[in-house]
Design an enzyme around this catalytic site. Structure first.
Site, PDB file in Angstrom:
ATOM      1  N   GLU A 101       0.830  -1.215   0.000  1.00  0.00           N
ATOM      2  CA  GLU A 101       0.000   0.000   0.000  1.00  0.00           C
ATOM      3  C   GLU A 101       0.859   1.257   0.000  1.00  0.00           C
ATOM      4  OE1 GLU A 101      -3.293  -0.052   2.804  1.00  0.00           O
ATOM      5  OE2 GLU A 101      -3.326   2.141   2.841  1.00  0.00           O
ATOM      6  N   LYS A 296      -7.395  -0.925  11.387  1.00  0.00           N
ATOM      7  CA  LYS A 296      -6.799  -1.326  10.097  1.00  0.00           C
ATOM      8  C   LYS A 296      -5.563  -0.470   9.828  1.00  0.00           C
ATOM      9  CE  LYS A 296      -6.252  -1.427   5.448  1.00  0.00           C
ATOM     10  NZ  LYS A 296      -5.360  -0.583   4.642  1.00  0.00           N
ATOM     11  N   ASP A 312       4.025 -14.738  11.462  1.00  0.00           N
ATOM     12  CA  ASP A 312       2.715 -15.173  10.966  1.00  0.00           C
ATOM     13  C   ASP A 312       1.702 -14.034  11.160  1.00  0.00           C
ATOM     14  OD1 ASP A 312       0.224 -16.317  10.612  1.00  0.00           O
ATOM     15  OD2 ASP A 312       0.706 -18.167  11.685  1.00  0.00           O
ATOM     16  N   HIS A 409      -2.323  10.280   0.315  1.00  0.00           N
ATOM     17  CA  HIS A 409      -2.552   9.024  -0.413  1.00  0.00           C
ATOM     18  C   HIS A 409      -2.366   9.205  -1.904  1.00  0.00           C
ATOM     19  CE1 HIS A 409      -5.011   6.036   2.194  1.00  0.00           C
ATOM     20  NE2 HIS A 409      -3.795   6.225   2.625  1.00  0.00           N
TER      21      HIS A 409
END
Ligand code: MEV
Length: 454
Positions: A101, A296, A312, A409
């Protein structure tokens, strides 16, 4: 003629539709690739060449990656970036992050630098206890089972001595085993609920091996105990597996400073900034729709370091979100407060990480990542990961409560659009110049490229 053509087309369709295959795992790598290419692509050669383009030119390295999983056909790249200037407990770290991202690494770096000038991150490991359970069904007298467990508890420790020896040498092992009666929730359901210390390893294999031995020991010892009836002796072990919910394997990371010290080029009113920031966190504390996105953003940082260090990330994700919902409603992992003129922002997050075992000694880039982090212990890695999560959250909330998220962004995303359009260096220069004072959006960039090319 026409009928036979229709038949051929129909037959081809049928073959395409029934693309199941038996014995795929027995195919050679070349056969697997050919099968996939012929089955799913109009131009199999193009697909084969892309799949092979991602092979490592060093055969030994490629073989290593082939062997990590089954049915490997190629490698799937993610960028590995570095977020420098993380000052954590007085030490500087350059943090490797594997993530696709755009803007995540830039945001982490920006926050790291910002907080390095304000005392840095203070991180503390609050606990390192891992959990595993043997889930079993027992039809009989509960008190008898409890009595049996109390008198036979040591058997579980002795039966696992071969498995625990090395771990004990490193200071870890089985911490405790409890018998839990779950029959009020599910008929006949009991557990052996065990806690473990796994030091620098994540411990999944160690824990699962111990649990499977507990299950055998339980069944054997009950069978040989004459106080149980034949029905009681027939214990059904449903499964033995670690839990990825680890509420006592938690790390806390915090940043704080005088409100006035929050001031920088874009934070011109620190008091207003701090108040709005705290409100944003409070919203995530009480509103699950916001909390999920808020968390998130934290996981953008957490996962990227977890992945780069060969850990993991699915286990971490599962455990973190269960923890975020531990009080009955999904809530923020981070918290913020203003007290006596001081702004503080902190996170508490469960992390089961390892810096030995698993991929850590196998994957060449994981070894590089760990070396860049100065070969941390698992506890140090927990502190680093939590700090990166907090930094990421700070960057997101800072943008959201000031300029809005899209400005940063889209600046990063513009590169993806330019790559998509295979923009030349000259085009890139013209486009960058143009968007210095025009709002960036996907369609604005696309329209501008198209107008340039007309
Ligand atoms: C995007 O990947 C992450 C954010 O949505 C996080 C947030 O909203 O806090 C920006």
């Amino acid at each position: 003629m026409l009928r036979s053509l229709i038949f051929v087309i129909f037959a081809l369709k049928i073959t395409k539709m029934s693309d199941n295959v038996s014995g795929f795992s027995k195919f050679s790598k070349e056969e697997k690739i050919n099968w996939i290419a012929n089955e799913y692509f109009d131009n199999p050669n193009d697909a084969i060449s892309i799949i092979k383009q991602y092979w490592n030119s060093d055969e030994k390295i490629q073989k290593l990656h082939d062997d990590f999983i089954e049915n490997t056909i190629s490698n799937f790249y993610l960028p590995l970036g570095i977020a420098p200037n993380f000052l954590i407990n007085g030490n500087y770290y350059s943090v490797p992050m594997a993530i696709e991202e755009s803007s995540v690494v830039a945001a982490a770096s920006k926050s790291a630098k910002y907080w390095s000038k304000r005392g840095g991150f203070k991180a503390t490991v609050l606990g390192t206890e891992k959990i595993g359970q043997v889930h079993f069904m027992y039809k009989g007298d509960t008190q008898k089972l409890q009595q049996f467990f109390n008198t036979n508890k040591t058997k579980f420790f002795t039966a696992t001595e071969d498995i625990t020896r090395n771990m004990q040498k490193r200071g870890g092992g089985i911490l405790d085993i409890e018998l839990k009666d779950k029959t009020s929730e599910l008929a006949n359901y009991f557990q052996l609920h065990a806690t473990f210390e796994t030091k620098d390893s994540m411990g999944a294999n160690f824990i699962n091996s111990c649990l499977e031995q507990f299950a055998k020991t339980l069944q054997e010892a009950v069978k040989n105990d004459s106080t149980f009836s034949e029905e009681e002796k027939n214990i059904q072990v449903v499964m033995s597996i670690l839990s990825n919910y680890i509420p006592n394997c938690v790390v806390r990371a915090e940043v704080s400073c005088q409100i006035e010290d929050l001031r920088d080029k874009t934070i011109t009113d620190p008091q207003a900034f701090a108040e709005k920031f705290v409100q944003a966190v409070q919203i995530a504390e009480i509103e699950p729709f916001r909390a999920v996105t808020h968390n998130k953003g934290i996981m953008n940082g957490v996962d990227a370091v977890v992945l780069a260090t060969g850990n993991d990330f699915r286990a971490v994700e599962a455990g973190v979100h269960a923890y975020a919902a531990r009080n009955g409603s999904y809530s923020s992992l981070s918290h913020a407060a203003i007290k006596d003129g001081v702004f503080s922002f902190w996170i508490e997050i469960p992390l089961a990480l390892g810096t030995v075992g698993g991929l850590t000694s196998l994957h060449p880039l994981v070894k590089i990542a760990l070396q860049v982090l100065k070969n941390p212990s698992a506890q140090e890695l927990m502190q680093i990961v939590a700090s990166v999560g907090l930094a990421q959250n700070f960057a997101a909330l800072r943008s959201l409560t000031t300029t809005g998220i899209q400005e940063g962004h889209m600046k990063m995303h513009i590169n993806n659009i330019l790559n998509q359009f295979k923009a030349t260096d000259e085009e890139r220069q013209v486009i960058s110049k143009h968007f210095e004072n025009h709002t960036i959006s996907h369609s604005a960039v696309v329209t501008f490229i198209e107008s340039l090319r007309k």
